[in-house]
Design a protein around this motif. Structure first.
Motif, PDB file in Angstrom:
ATOM      1  N   GLU A  26       7.020  29.531  -0.738  1.00 44.43           N
ATOM      2  CA  GLU A  26       7.125  28.364   0.146  1.00 44.43           C
ATOM      3  C   GLU A  26       6.556  27.121  -0.535  1.00 44.43           C
ATOM      4  N   TYR A  27       5.403  27.266  -1.158  1.00 42.35           N
ATOM      5  CA  TYR A  27       4.778  26.155  -1.871  1.00 42.35           C
ATOM      6  C   TYR A  27       5.690  25.674  -3.004  1.00 42.35           C
ATOM      7  N   GLU A  28       6.202  26.596  -3.777  1.00 38.75           N
ATOM      8  CA  GLU A  28       7.091  26.239  -4.885  1.00 38.75           C
ATOM      9  C   GLU A  28       8.366  25.557  -4.384  1.00 38.75           C
ATOM     10  N   ASP A  29       8.895  26.032  -3.252  1.00 40.13           N
ATOM     11  CA  ASP A  29      10.096  25.422  -2.673  1.00 40.13           C
ATOM     12  C   ASP A  29       9.833  23.981  -2.242  1.00 40.13           C
ATOM     13  N   ILE A  30       8.699  23.760  -1.596  1.00 37.45           N
ATOM     14  CA  ILE A  30       8.363  22.406  -1.153  1.00 37.45           C
ATOM     15  C   ILE A  30       8.114  21.507  -2.358  1.00 37.45           C
ATOM     16  N   LYS A  31       7.411  22.021  -3.335  1.00 34.41           N
ATOM     17  CA  LYS A  31       7.141  21.248  -4.555  1.00 34.41           C
ATOM     18  C   LYS A  31       8.460  20.849  -5.229  1.00 34.41           C
ATOM     19  N   ALA A  32       9.388  21.778  -5.324  1.00 35.66           N
ATOM     20  CA  ALA A  32      10.696  21.488  -5.928  1.00 35.66           C
ATOM     21  C   ALA A  32      11.471  20.473  -5.086  1.00 35.66           C
ATOM     22  N   ALA A  33      11.389  20.602  -3.773  1.00 38.14           N
ATOM     23  CA  ALA A  33      12.084  19.669  -2.880  1.00 38.14           C
ATOM     24  C   ALA A  33      11.533  18.258  -3.045  1.00 38.14           C
ATOM     25  N   LEU A  34      10.236  18.129  -3.229  1.00 39.45           N
ATOM     26  CA  LEU A  34       9.632  16.810  -3.412  1.00 39.45           C
ATOM     27  C   LEU A  34      10.017  16.201  -4.752  1.00 39.45           C
ATOM     28  N   ILE A  35      10.123  17.029  -5.770  1.00 41.78           N
ATOM     29  CA  ILE A  35      10.589  16.539  -7.074  1.00 41.78           C
ATOM     30  C   ILE A  35      12.036  16.064  -6.952  1.00 41.78           C
ATOM     31  N   ASP A  36      12.859  16.838  -6.250  1.00 40.63           N
ATOM     32  CA  ASP A  36      14.248  16.443  -6.031  1.00 40.63           C
ATOM     33  C   ASP A  36      14.339  15.146  -5.226  1.00 40.63           C
ATOM     34  N   LEU A  37      13.475  15.030  -4.211  1.00 42.79           N
ATOM     35  CA  LEU A  37      13.461  13.827  -3.375  1.00 42.79           C
ATOM     36  C   LEU A  37      13.138  12.597  -4.211  1.00 42.79           C
ATOM     37  N   LYS A  38      12.124  12.698  -5.031  1.00 38.12           N
ATOM     38  CA  LYS A  38      11.753  11.574  -5.893  1.00 38.12           C
ATOM     39  C   LYS A  38      12.896  11.219  -6.843  1.00 38.12           C
ATOM     40  N   SER A  39      13.520  12.219  -7.420  1.00 38.07           N
ATOM     41  CA  SER A  39      14.654  11.973  -8.323  1.00 38.07           C
ATOM     42  C   SER A  39      15.802  11.295  -7.589  1.00 38.07           C
ATOM     43  N   GLU A  40      16.070  11.756  -6.378  1.00 35.77           N
ATOM     44  CA  GLU A  40      17.157  11.158  -5.602  1.00 35.77           C
ATOM     45  C   GLU A  40      16.856   9.697  -5.275  1.00 35.77           C
ATOM     46  N   MET A  41      15.602   9.393  -4.970  1.00 37.57           N
ATOM     47  CA  MET A  41      15.221   8.010  -4.686  1.00 37.57           C
ATOM     48  C   MET A  41      15.401   7.134  -5.924  1.00 37.57           C
ATOM     49  N   ILE A  42      14.982   7.626  -7.063  1.00 37.42           N
ATOM     50  CA  ILE A  42      15.120   6.873  -8.313  1.00 37.42           C
ATOM     51  C   ILE A  42      16.596   6.690  -8.653  1.00 37.42           C
ATOM     52  N   ASN A  43      17.379   7.745  -8.521  1.00 35.56           N
ATOM     53  CA  ASN A  43      18.819   7.648  -8.785  1.00 35.56           C
ATOM     54  C   ASN A  43      19.488   6.644  -7.859  1.00 35.56           C
ATOM     55  N   TYR A  44      19.061   6.633  -6.608  1.00 35.33           N
ATOM     56  CA  TYR A  44      19.615   5.683  -5.640  1.00 35.33           C
ATOM     57  C   TYR A  44      19.340   4.245  -6.086  1.00 35.33           C
ATOM     58  N   LEU A  45      18.129   3.989  -6.498  1.00 36.74           N
ATOM     59  CA  LEU A  45      17.787   2.632  -6.923  1.00 36.74           C
ATOM     60  C   LEU A  45      18.534   2.228  -8.186  1.00 36.74           C
ATOM     61  N   ASN A  46      18.816   3.181  -9.049  1.00 36.35           N
ATOM     62  CA  ASN A  46      19.535   2.875 -10.291  1.00 36.35           C
ATOM     63  C   ASN A  46      21.041   2.762 -10.085  1.00 36.35           C
ATOM     64  N   ALA A  47      21.607   3.486  -9.122  1.00 42.46           N
ATOM     65  CA  ALA A  47      23.056   3.496  -8.915  1.00 42.46           C
ATOM     66  C   ALA A  47      23.547   2.199  -8.295  1.00 42.46           C
ATOM     67  N   LYS A  48      22.826   1.696  -7.323  1.00 45.43           N
ATOM     68  CA  LYS A  48      23.151   0.429  -6.668  1.00 45.43           C
ATOM     69  C   LYS A  48      24.586   0.363  -6.175  1.00 45.43           C
ATOM     70  N   ASN A  49      25.104   1.474  -5.661  1.00 38.01           N
ATOM     71  CA  ASN A  49      26.494   1.440  -5.214  1.00 38.01           C
ATOM     72  C   ASN A  49      26.674   1.667  -3.722  1.00 38.01           C
ATOM     73  N   LYS A  50      25.784   2.352  -3.084  1.00 41.81           N
ATOM     74  CA  LYS A  50      25.904   2.545  -1.643  1.00 41.81           C
ATOM     75  C   LYS A  50      24.531   2.427  -1.018  1.00 41.81           C
ATOM     76  N   ARG A  51      24.537   2.091   0.244  1.00 45.08           N
ATOM     77  CA  ARG A  51      23.276   1.882   0.947  1.00 45.08           C
ATOM     78  C   ARG A  51      22.830   3.173   1.619  1.00 45.08           C
ATOM     79  N   LEU A  52      21.614   3.570   1.335  1.00 45.44           N
ATOM     80  CA  LEU A  52      20.969   4.677   2.034  1.00 45.44           C
ATOM     81  C   LEU A  52      19.679   4.144   2.623  1.00 45.44           C
TER      82      LEU A  52
END
Length: 131
Positions: A26-52
């Motif tokens: 469970e801890y590892e799953d949450i840790k991985a989800a948070l890493i994915d979340l951060k990556s998705e946020m960074i990718n969103y800011l770099n893509a600049k193509n759609k609004r989330l």
């Protein structure tokens, strides 16, 4: 503002979170989800193509930690209506809440505010296009 300080104090004291065994799946799953979340946020800011909305990313966190939205609202010191408005983009993230999210997610407040700021800039750009 006093309420925000109280919430931060509770977070720092660990009163709003339960200890989790770092050796569990469970801890590892949450840790991985948070890493994915951060990556998705960074990718969103770099893509600049759609609004989330910033709420999209908060929803992902809520899902990752498997908490009910009303419980999460209570943790944040918000009403369920205020959290819903934030999640749907009807209200904006403020700096105090960004710091609380930083403490909960280990994703720095600047990134949370960056998403909000990016969306505001997109809105301003689309308003200028209409003129």
């Amino acid at each position: 503002m006093k309420e925000d300080t109280d919430i931060l104090d509770k977070l720092e004291e660990g009163l709003m979170t339960e200890s989790m065994d770092s050796l569990t799946k469970e801890y590892e799953d949450i840790k991985a989800a948070l890493i994915d979340l951060k990556s998705e946020m960074i990718n969103y800011l770099n893509a600049k193509n759609k609004r989330l909305e910033v709420g999209h990313f908060i929803k992902l966190f809520i899902e990752a930690v498997e908490i009910k939205q009303i419980e999460f609202a209570n943790y944040l010191g918000l009403t369920s209506e205020s959290l819903t408005e934030l999640l749907t983009g009807q209200s904006q993230l403020n700096i105090e809440l960004a710091f609380i999210l930083e403490m909960l997610t280990n994703i720095n407040a600047e990134l949370w505010i960056g998403v909000q700021s990016h969306n505001e800039q997109m809105s301003e750009g689309s308003q200028e296009d209409k003129v």
